[in-house]
Design a protein around this motif. Structure first.
Motif, mmCIF file in Angstrom:
data_model
loop_
_atom_site.group_PDB
_atom_site.id
_atom_site.type_symbol
_atom_site.label_atom_id
_atom_site.label_comp_id
_atom_site.label_asym_id
_atom_site.label_seq_id
_atom_site.Cartn_x
_atom_site.Cartn_y
_atom_site.Cartn_z
ATOM 1 N N THR A 204 0.839 -1.190 0.000
ATOM 2 C CA THR A 204 0.000 0.000 0.000
ATOM 3 C C THR A 204 0.873 1.239 0.000
ATOM 4 O OG1 THR A 204 -1.713 -1.161 1.233
ATOM 5 C CG2 THR A 204 -1.828 1.233 1.241
ATOM 6 N N GLY A 205 0.547 2.196 -0.852
ATOM 7 C CA GLY A 205 1.276 3.453 -0.896
ATOM 8 C C GLY A 205 0.950 4.303 0.318
ATOM 9 N N THR A 206 1.950 5.001 0.836
ATOM 10 C CA THR A 206 1.761 5.846 2.018
ATOM 11 C C THR A 206 2.058 7.304 1.725
ATOM 12 O OG1 THR A 206 4.038 5.466 2.744
ATOM 13 C CG2 THR A 206 2.343 3.971 3.606
ATOM 14 N N GLY A 207 2.354 7.639 0.476
ATOM 15 C CA GLY A 207 2.779 8.997 0.150
ATOM 16 C C GLY A 207 1.661 9.952 -0.205
ATOM 17 N N THR B 68 -7.040 8.169 -2.261
ATOM 18 C CA THR B 68 -7.180 6.744 -2.029
ATOM 19 C C THR B 68 -5.786 6.148 -2.146
ATOM 20 O OG1 THR B 68 -9.374 6.741 -3.006
ATOM 21 C CG2 THR B 68 -8.241 4.630 -2.880
ATOM 22 N N ALA B 69 -5.370 5.423 -1.111
ATOM 23 C CA ALA B 69 -4.031 4.842 -1.123
ATOM 24 C C ALA B 69 -3.957 3.744 -2.173
ATOM 25 C CB ALA B 69 -3.684 4.280 0.248
ATOM 26 N N PRO B 70 -3.026 3.836 -3.110
ATOM 27 C CA PRO B 70 -2.880 2.766 -4.090
ATOM 28 C C PRO B 70 -2.447 1.488 -3.379
ATOM 29 C CG PRO B 70 -1.059 4.320 -4.270
ATOM 30 C CD PRO B 70 -2.025 4.886 -3.270
ATOM 31 N N THR B 71 -3.079 0.389 -3.747
ATOM 32 C CA THR B 71 -2.796 -0.891 -3.104
ATOM 33 C C THR B 71 -2.720 -1.977 -4.163
ATOM 34 O OG1 THR B 71 -3.978 -0.202 -1.121
ATOM 35 C CG2 THR B 71 -3.604 -2.560 -1.382
ATOM 36 N N THR B 72 -1.780 -2.886 -3.977
ATOM 37 C CA THR B 72 -1.667 -4.071 -4.810
ATOM 38 C C THR B 72 -1.709 -5.285 -3.899
ATOM 39 O OG1 THR B 72 -0.328 -2.913 -6.462
ATOM 40 C CG2 THR B 72 -0.218 -5.309 -6.472
ATOM 41 N N LEU B 73 -2.552 -6.260 -4.233
ATOM 42 C CA LEU B 73 -2.633 -7.529 -3.519
ATOM 43 C C LEU B 73 -2.177 -8.636 -4.457
ATOM 44 C CD1 LEU B 73 -6.115 -7.537 -1.729
ATOM 45 C CD2 LEU B 73 -3.882 -7.391 -0.654
ATOM 46 N N VAL B 74 -1.335 -9.506 -3.960
ATOM 47 C CA VAL B 74 -0.923 -10.683 -4.711
ATOM 48 C C VAL B 74 -1.292 -11.881 -3.847
ATOM 49 C CG1 VAL B 74 1.014 -11.908 -5.742
ATOM 50 C CG2 VAL B 74 0.973 -9.415 -5.782
ATOM 51 N N PHE B 75 -1.948 -12.879 -4.439
ATOM 52 C CA PHE B 75 -2.389 -14.024 -3.657
ATOM 53 C C PHE B 75 -2.533 -15.247 -4.546
ATOM 54 C CE2 PHE B 75 -6.068 -11.736 -5.171
ATOM 55 C CZ PHE B 75 -6.956 -12.715 -5.595
#
Length: 142
Positions: free
Chosen positions: A63-66, A72-79
């Motif tokens: 998740t981006g914190t900048g 909206t915080a950019p988020t990538t999920l890998v599963f």
């Protein structure tokens, strides 16, 4: 004496390289304005997206914190999921976005011509390994 100085510098450089190569993720995350977390299963997540399959395992979230407070915080999920994403309301659409945040082990989204869009998330898979991201401008979501 010059030999000792060279040896000390060489040992110091090797120690620094070892720290960098062993994946000091907290330093890397801070330097790249992101927060990385891992979970063994969906049940181990504090808040899982509704579309995340019950059999999801080996989950990595970046998740981006900048961003500012209104972003909206950019988020990538890998599963990994053998069942795949089957949530109601998801639809296939041409891929026009890509993850903002890189995550290790993610399938290459640029190989996908279409994605599964579930609200503000887009996702694609290679075999049973999935990558999902938000925001997903252009894919019909955020």
């Amino acid at each position: 004496m010059p030999r000792t100085t060279t040896t000390v510098l060489t040992v110091g450089a090797l120690a620094l390289a070892a720290v960098a190569l062993t994946g000091c993720s907290a330093l890397g995350d801070a330097a790249h304005d992101r927060l990385t977390s891992e979970a063994s299963s969906r049940a181990d997540l504090e808040s899982a997206p509704a579309w995340l399959p019950d059999d999801a395992t080996a989950i990595t979230s970046v998740t981006g914190t900048g961003g500012g407070p209104s972003d909206t915080a950019p988020t990538t999920l890998v599963f990994t999921s053998r069942a795949g994403v089957t949530a109601d309301g998801c639809r296939t659409t041409p891929r026009k976005s890509a993850p903002t945040m890189d995550a290790d082990g993610a399938p290459d989204v640029y190989e996908a011509t279409s994605v599964l869009q579930c609200g503000g998330w887009s996702m694609t898979a290679k075999g049973d390994r999935w990558v999902a991201w938000t925001p997903n401008p252009g894919d019909g979501g955020s």
